[in-house]
Motif scaffolding. Structure first.
Motif, short mmCIF file in Angstrom:
data_model
loop_
_atom_site.label_atom_id
_atom_site.label_comp_id
_atom_site.label_asym_id
_atom_site.label_seq_id
_atom_site.Cartn_x
_atom_site.Cartn_y
_atom_site.Cartn_z
N LEU A 122 0.83 -1.21 0.00
CA LEU A 122 0.00 0.00 0.00
C LEU A 122 0.86 1.26 0.00
CD1 LEU A 122 -2.92 -0.92 2.41
CD2 LEU A 122 -3.09 -0.33 0.01
N ALA A 123 1.94 1.26 0.78
CA ALA A 123 2.83 2.42 0.83
C ALA A 123 3.47 2.65 -0.53
CB ALA A 123 3.89 2.22 1.91
N SER A 124 3.90 1.58 -1.16
CA SER A 124 4.52 1.69 -2.48
C SER A 124 3.51 2.21 -3.50
CB SER A 124 5.06 0.33 -2.90
OG SER A 124 5.51 0.36 -4.22
N LEU A 125 2.31 1.71 -3.46
CA LEU A 125 1.26 2.14 -4.38
C LEU A 125 0.93 3.61 -4.17
CD1 LEU A 125 -0.79 1.24 -6.53
CD2 LEU A 125 -2.36 0.73 -4.67
N LYS A 126 0.84 4.01 -2.91
CA LYS A 126 0.52 5.40 -2.59
C LYS A 126 1.63 6.34 -3.08
CE LYS A 126 -1.93 6.53 1.22
NZ LYS A 126 -2.18 6.69 2.67
N ARG A 127 2.89 5.93 -2.86
CA ARG A 127 4.01 6.74 -3.34
C ARG A 127 3.95 6.94 -4.85
NH1 ARG A 127 7.35 3.97 0.12
NH2 ARG A 127 7.76 2.46 -1.52
N ASN A 128 3.69 5.85 -5.57
CA ASN A 128 3.66 5.93 -7.02
C ASN A 128 2.51 6.77 -7.54
OD1 ASN A 128 5.94 4.36 -7.31
ND2 ASN A 128 4.81 2.46 -7.46
N THR A 129 1.34 6.65 -6.95
CA THR A 129 0.19 7.42 -7.45
C THR A 129 0.30 8.89 -7.08
OG1 THR A 129 -1.11 6.79 -5.52
CG2 THR A 129 -1.40 5.49 -7.52
N GLU A 130 0.82 9.21 -5.89
CA GLU A 130 0.95 10.62 -5.49
C GLU A 130 1.98 11.33 -6.34
OE1 GLU A 130 1.63 10.82 -1.31
OE2 GLU A 130 -0.45 10.35 -0.84
N SER A 131 3.05 10.64 -6.71
CA SER A 131 4.07 11.30 -7.53
C SER A 131 3.53 11.58 -8.93
CB SER A 131 5.33 10.44 -7.61
OG SER A 131 5.07 9.24 -8.32
N LYS A 132 2.63 10.80 -9.41
CA LYS A 132 2.06 11.02 -10.74
C LYS A 132 1.03 12.15 -10.72
CE LYS A 132 2.84 6.35 -12.33
NZ LYS A 132 2.29 5.06 -12.63
N ARG A 133 0.33 12.29 -9.58
CA ARG A 133 -0.69 13.33 -9.48
C ARG A 133 -0.10 14.64 -9.00
NH1 ARG A 133 -5.37 11.35 -5.87
NH2 ARG A 133 -3.91 9.84 -5.09
N GLY A 134 1.11 14.60 -8.51
CA GLY A 134 1.70 15.83 -7.98
C GLY A 134 1.79 15.80 -6.48
N GLY A 135 1.15 14.84 -5.85
CA GLY A 135 1.24 14.73 -4.40
C GLY A 135 0.46 15.80 -3.67
N ARG A 136 0.58 15.81 -2.35
CA ARG A 136 -0.17 16.78 -1.53
C ARG A 136 0.60 18.10 -1.38
NH1 ARG A 136 -2.30 12.94 3.39
NH2 ARG A 136 -3.37 11.47 2.04
N SER A 137 1.91 18.02 -1.45
CA SER A 137 2.70 19.21 -1.17
C SER A 137 2.81 20.15 -2.37
CB SER A 137 4.10 18.80 -0.70
OG SER A 137 4.74 18.07 -1.74
N THR A 138 2.38 19.74 -3.51
CA THR A 138 2.50 20.55 -4.70
C THR A 138 1.41 21.63 -4.74
OG1 THR A 138 3.19 18.55 -5.83
CG2 THR A 138 2.76 20.45 -7.21
N LYS A 139 1.83 22.86 -5.00
CA LYS A 139 0.84 23.94 -5.10
C LYS A 139 0.34 24.03 -6.51
CE LYS A 139 2.77 26.74 -1.44
NZ LYS A 139 3.35 28.03 -1.06
N ARG A 140 -0.94 24.25 -6.61
CA ARG A 140 -1.52 24.40 -7.95
C ARG A 140 -1.83 25.88 -8.17
NH1 ARG A 140 -5.37 19.12 -8.61
NH2 ARG A 140 -3.88 17.69 -7.73
N GLY A 141 -1.66 26.27 -9.37
CA GLY A 141 -1.96 27.67 -9.53
C GLY A 141 -1.94 28.17 -10.86
#
Length: 141
Positions: A122-141
């Motif tokens: 699950l941790a590996s899957l979460k890491r891979n999907t967040e990096s593709k979406r930009g993750g939580r720390s990425t600011k959108r703008g």
């Protein structure tokens, strides 16, 4: 003559249909050999295996209350398994993921191992999907 389930009898093919062959048994009764019971391999055309008038050995599979008799040619040919075939195969000790002999584990050990593996996946899957979406720390703008 009484026909019993499991007995092997000699009969004569009296008719052939697309779903099987009718076989006359001793005593004048007639039974059906379904196309799936003619040979060990797939039978597309029963005429390749049987002809009207052929003498065949059949095994009685079932006798229904309405007088229908189910027969098998392929089960009449089966020889009983030899003692070597009946003996279960000896297996070596089970191996773990690294090829080492596996010790028998308790239920709790198995459950803990499953949970650990599951969390890692699950941790590996979460890491891979967040990096593709930009993750939580990425600011959108």
């Amino acid at each position: 003559m009484s026909i019993e389930v499991g007995s092997k009898l000699q009969g004569k093919v009296t008719g052939i249909t697309n779903f099987g062959a009718f076989v006359e048994l001793p005593g004048g009764s007639t039974g059906l050999v379904h196309i799936s019971e003619v040979a060990d391999n797939y039978v597309k055309d029963i005429n390749e295996f049987l002809k009207v008038g052929d003498e065949v050995q059949v095994k009685v599979l079932n006798v229904e209350s309405d007088g229908k008799i189910g027969l098998s040619i392929r089960k009449a040919k089966e020889a009983p398994p030899s003692p070597e075939q009946r003996r279960p195969q000896k297996r070596g000790p089970r191996k773990d993921d690294h090829g080492r002999p596996q010790r028998s584990m308790s239920f709790e050990d198995k459950m803990n191992r499953f949970l650990k593996d599951s969390e890692e996946r699950l941790a590996s899957l979460k890491r891979n999907t967040e990096s593709k979406r930009g993750g939580r720390s990425t600011k959108r703008g």
